[in-house]
Design an enzyme around this catalytic site. Structure first.
Site, short mmCIF file in Angstrom:
data_model
loop_
_atom_site.label_atom_id
_atom_site.label_comp_id
_atom_site.label_asym_id
_atom_site.label_seq_id
_atom_site.Cartn_x
_atom_site.Cartn_y
_atom_site.Cartn_z
N ARG A 118 0.84 -1.10 0.03
CA ARG A 118 0.05 -0.16 -0.23
C ARG A 118 0.78 1.33 -0.22
O ARG A 118 1.43 1.71 1.05
CB ARG A 118 -0.93 0.00 1.39
CG ARG A 118 -1.81 1.22 1.40
CD ARG A 118 -2.90 1.38 0.60
NE ARG A 118 -3.59 0.07 0.45
CZ ARG A 118 -4.84 -0.10 -0.41
NH1 ARG A 118 -4.72 0.61 -1.55
NH2 ARG A 118 -5.50 -1.12 -0.31
N GLN A 165 -9.09 -7.38 -8.77
CA GLN A 165 -8.53 -5.75 -8.88
C GLN A 165 -7.14 -5.52 -9.07
O GLN A 165 -6.34 -5.90 -8.71
CB GLN A 165 -9.20 -5.07 -7.34
CG GLN A 165 -8.31 -3.77 -7.12
CD GLN A 165 -9.69 -2.77 -7.34
OE1 GLN A 165 -10.47 -2.97 -7.91
NE2 GLN A 165 -9.33 -1.72 -6.39
N ARG A 211 1.15 -6.73 -9.82
CA ARG A 211 1.48 -5.94 -8.64
C ARG A 211 1.83 -7.11 -7.51
O ARG A 211 2.23 -6.65 -6.39
CB ARG A 211 0.64 -4.84 -8.24
CG ARG A 211 -0.79 -5.44 -7.77
CD ARG A 211 -1.82 -4.24 -7.15
NE ARG A 211 -3.26 -4.84 -6.84
CZ ARG A 211 -3.93 -3.85 -6.16
NH1 ARG A 211 -3.30 -2.80 -5.51
NH2 ARG A 211 -5.02 -4.47 -5.99
N HIS A 235 -0.04 3.49 -10.50
CA HIS A 235 -0.83 3.80 -9.36
C HIS A 235 0.08 4.62 -8.33
O HIS A 235 0.28 4.13 -7.21
CB HIS A 235 -1.61 2.56 -8.86
CG HIS A 235 -2.39 2.66 -7.97
ND1 HIS A 235 -2.53 3.52 -6.85
CD2 HIS A 235 -3.72 2.18 -7.82
CE1 HIS A 235 -3.69 3.56 -6.32
NE2 HIS A 235 -4.43 2.64 -6.94
N ASP A 267 -12.48 9.45 -6.90
CA ASP A 267 -12.01 8.41 -7.50
C ASP A 267 -12.53 8.51 -9.14
O ASP A 267 -13.63 8.01 -9.28
CB ASP A 267 -12.69 7.21 -6.72
CG ASP A 267 -12.16 5.81 -7.49
OD1 ASP A 267 -11.41 5.95 -8.26
OD2 ASP A 267 -12.41 4.71 -6.85
N GLU A 310 -2.55 8.73 -11.23
CA GLU A 310 -2.07 7.59 -11.90
C GLU A 310 -2.23 7.76 -13.25
O GLU A 310 -3.12 7.95 -14.04
CB GLU A 310 -3.14 6.38 -11.55
CG GLU A 310 -3.24 6.48 -9.98
CD GLU A 310 -4.32 5.52 -9.65
OE1 GLU A 310 -4.47 4.59 -10.50
OE2 GLU A 310 -5.05 5.59 -8.41
O1 LIG Z 1 -7.16 -1.10 -2.82
P1 LIG Z 1 -6.52 -1.17 -4.06
O2 LIG Z 1 -6.89 -2.36 -4.75
O3 LIG Z 1 -5.07 -1.05 -4.04
O4 LIG Z 1 -7.14 -0.12 -4.98
C1 LIG Z 1 -6.92 1.45 -4.60
C2 LIG Z 1 -7.78 2.24 -5.33
O5 LIG Z 1 -7.14 2.46 -6.77
C3 LIG Z 1 -7.68 3.37 -7.61
O6 LIG Z 1 -6.86 3.40 -8.82
C4 LIG Z 1 -9.10 3.02 -7.89
O7 LIG Z 1 -9.67 4.02 -9.01
C5 LIG Z 1 -9.88 2.95 -6.66
O8 LIG Z 1 -11.18 2.52 -6.94
C6 LIG Z 1 -9.33 1.84 -5.57
O9 LIG Z 1 -10.06 1.93 -4.54
#
Ligand SMILES: O=P(O)(O)OC[C@H]1O[C@@H](O)[C@H](O)[C@@H](O)[C@@H]1O
Length: 327
Positions: free
Chosen positions: A79, A97, A102, A180, A225, A284
């Site tokens: 994170r 997701q 990653r 990101h 977002d 991003e």
């Molecule tokens: O918790 P993750 O999977 O790392 O994603 C974090 C965020 O990443 C962003 O790029 C998305 O637009 C969000 O919707 C998302 O919540």
């Protein structure tokens, strides 16, 4: 003092050092590469995720946000820093997701195919990711993903991705992508983003409906977002309190996601501190609206160059034109 002793001391007291690349162990024994430039800037890249977790200027100040609760343990993505979203951005497909790049362990590539343009940087690392048999079950495509992370002599951080379709049976594939990037900011309520005014965006908080941004620079007072479409090659993130401006220059990446979870979502994330939303902003560089399609043998390139410069002031006000039009 003997002349022998003097000889030993001299190199240790020397203040200038040449660019270096060091492979060592990071948190939880995960492999990481530290890039150092001669004027003092540095960057750290974990092989897990091909993930940049730190970028420091030549005063040693951290420029990327990394959560104090980040979990450095596969299969959880780290994170903060710069996660790579590939081959799927967000939930726009059948994969988990943001895709799997990653949370895979990348390999260092000593001798990658040459880049068309040579980087000035001497502090860089080349990583490669190829799909495992397991990956091929969820995304049945052969690819070679080469990532170069480079630190420029002036401390700029450059990420270049080259993704090649290596399918042997003539099958094309399509993907979406994002760097990101979590920027570290002094206080989210003091931050403005320039370069996305008047553009269309898809709002992830409203079923990805399409809206048009107003004419003012973006400021932040609640969760955001959004996927901005067809964005300019340059975006500025101006941190009023820090008097620092991040400039994002991008190539091959038409879209830009702007994300801050704000307080409620922050509390719901196990790997993110309750108040940490105040100290980060994700901008991003991405390719989302129009997925990239590669035929076998074709290669795509997407590049981002990040710099951090002192904000320029004009009679007490920031002058966005100078930031966006400057070199
Ligand atoms: O918790 P993750 O999977 O790392 O994603 C974090 C965020 O990443 C962003 O790029 C998305 O637009 C969000 O919707 C998302 O919540």
């Amino acid at each position: 003092m003997s002349s022998e002793k003097e000889k030993t001391i001299a190199p240790l007291s020397s203040s200038s050092s040449s660019p270096s690349v060091e492979l060592c162990k990071g948190i939880n024994g995960l492999d990481k590469v530290i890039l150092r430039e001669s004027r003092g800037s540095s960057a750290e890249v974990y092989l897990y995720g091909g993930h940049v977790t730190s970028w420091k200027n030549d005063h040693g100040e951290e420029l990327l946000f990394l959560s104090s609760k980040a979990i450095f343990k596969p299969p959880k993505a780290i994170r903060g820093g710069i996660p790579i979203c590939f081959p799927q951005f967000g939930g726009l497909g059948t994969l988990d997701q943001h895709g799997f790049a990653r949370n895979r362990t990348w390999t260092i590539e000593d001798d990658p195919p040459p880049f068309p343009t040579n980087t000035l940087s001497k502090a860089f690392v080349d990583l490669i990711l190829k799909p495992s048999e397991e990956d091929m079950k969820s995304w049945p495509h052969s690819f070679e993903y080469r990532l170069r992370v480079a630190l420029g002599p002036g401390g700029d951080l450059m990420l270049t991705s080259r993704i090649r379709n290596t399918n042997s049976e003539g099958k094309p594939f399509s993907f979406t992508f994002a760097y990101h990037t979590y920027f570290s900011v002094s206080d989210i309520s003091e931050v403005r983003v320039e370069g996305l005014e008047t553009l269309d965006y898809l709002d992830n908080l409203r079923n990805k409906e399409r809206f048009t941004e107003q004419g003012d620079a973006l400021t932040f007072e609640s969760e955001v977002d959004k996927i901005y479409l067809s964005t300019p090659t340059k975006i500025a993130i101006i941190d009023h309190e820090k008097k620092r401006t991040f400039v994002v220059r991008k190539d091959g990446l038409p879209d830009a996601v702007v994300w801050n979870p704000w307080d409620k979502k922050a509390k719901a994330m196990a790997d993110f501190g309750d108040d940490e939303y105040k100290y980060m902003l994700c901008v991003e560089a991405a390719a989302i609206e129009k997925p990239i399609t590669l035929k076998p043998g074709e290669e795509w390139k997407g590049r981002v160059e990040l710099s951090a410069v002192p904000s320029s002031y004009c009679s007490g006000q920031l002058d966005p034109q100078r930031v966006l039009q400057g070199s």
